[in-house]
Design an enzyme around this catalytic site. Structure first.
Site, PDB file in Angstrom:
ATOM      1  N   LYS A 183       1.024   4.736   6.712  1.00 44.46           N
ATOM      2  CA  LYS A 183       0.423   5.571   5.666  1.00 44.46           C
ATOM      3  C   LYS A 183       1.038   6.966   5.734  1.00 44.46           C
ATOM      4  O   LYS A 183       1.719   7.329   6.685  1.00 44.46           O
ATOM      5  CB  LYS A 183      -1.101   5.697   5.853  1.00 44.46           C
ATOM      6  CG  LYS A 183      -1.855   4.397   5.939  1.00 44.46           C
ATOM      7  CD  LYS A 183      -1.896   3.651   4.641  1.00 44.46           C
ATOM      8  CE  LYS A 183      -2.644   2.327   4.823  1.00 44.46           C
ATOM      9  NZ  LYS A 183      -2.357   1.378   3.803  1.00 44.46           N
ATOM     10  N   SER A 235       0.797  -1.230   0.000  1.00 44.28           N
ATOM     11  CA  SER A 235       0.000   0.000   0.000  1.00 44.28           C
ATOM     12  C   SER A 235       0.832   1.285   0.000  1.00 44.28           C
ATOM     13  O   SER A 235       0.311   2.349  -0.305  1.00 44.28           O
ATOM     14  CB  SER A 235      -0.960   0.030   1.196  1.00 44.28           C
ATOM     15  OG  SER A 235      -0.247   0.221   2.403  1.00 44.28           O
TER      16      SER A 235
END
Length: 175
Positions: A82, A39
């Protein structure tokens, strides 16, 4: 006999001090982490070993552009990594494959594709939270703030800032 007792006390104090110091460093100082998934590509790769600065957010809040680790809001035993793209008060919107913050398009040199998941928002980041996205913007590549399973991340769940990639396994093939 007193000399033996003193030696035992000294060793006990040293061991207790070491345990407390190790706990404090791991809880409030630095930690090591391993990336699990894609991701954050192209910035981070599956298997990358990271150095996490856990102390940073004891004194300040996450800032735009920082790559952070945080406790998964729906699984307390899992941590996610993230990039912070919105802080409290920011309005986040995705249109035509581009990220907009407060109505202005954001230049993101760390991504390699337009955002493929469709339009999103606008949403305003509420106090005490941040809006995070993975750097992999291919369709369904990142479970981040755009999805209900993550949503706006409470700052209290942010664990630390990624400071360094200590080792990338893909480079080991060339050794």
């Amino acid at each position: 006999m007193a000399l033996g007792y003193r030696k035992w006390v000294n060793w006990t104090v040293l061991i207790l001090f070491s345990v407390v110091l190790a706990f404090c460093v791991s809880r409030f100082g630095v930690a090591l982490s391993v990336v699990n998934g894609t991701s954050m590509q192209p910035t981070l790769h599956n298997g990358d070993r990271l150095l996490i600065n856990k102390f940073k957010f004891t004194l300040q809040v996450p800032q735009r552009g920082e790559v952070v680790t945080f406790q998964d809001p729906h699984n307390q035993n899992r941590y996610l990594v993230k990039r912070v793209v919105g802080i409290p008060g920011d309005q986040i919107e995705i249109r035509d494959g581009k990220l907009f913050r407060n109505g202005k398009e954001i230049h993101e040199p760390y991504i390699d594709t337009p955002i493929e998941d469709g339009n999103y928002g606008p949403i305003t980041v509420v106090p005490g939270t941040v809006f995070v996205m993975g750097d992999n913007r291919h369709r369904y590549a990142s479970r981040d703030s755009r999805y209900d399973s993550v949503g706006l991340v409470p700052i209290k769940l942010v664990d630390g800032k990624v400071e360094f990639i200590l080792w990338r396994p893909s480079l080991a093939a060339f050794l």
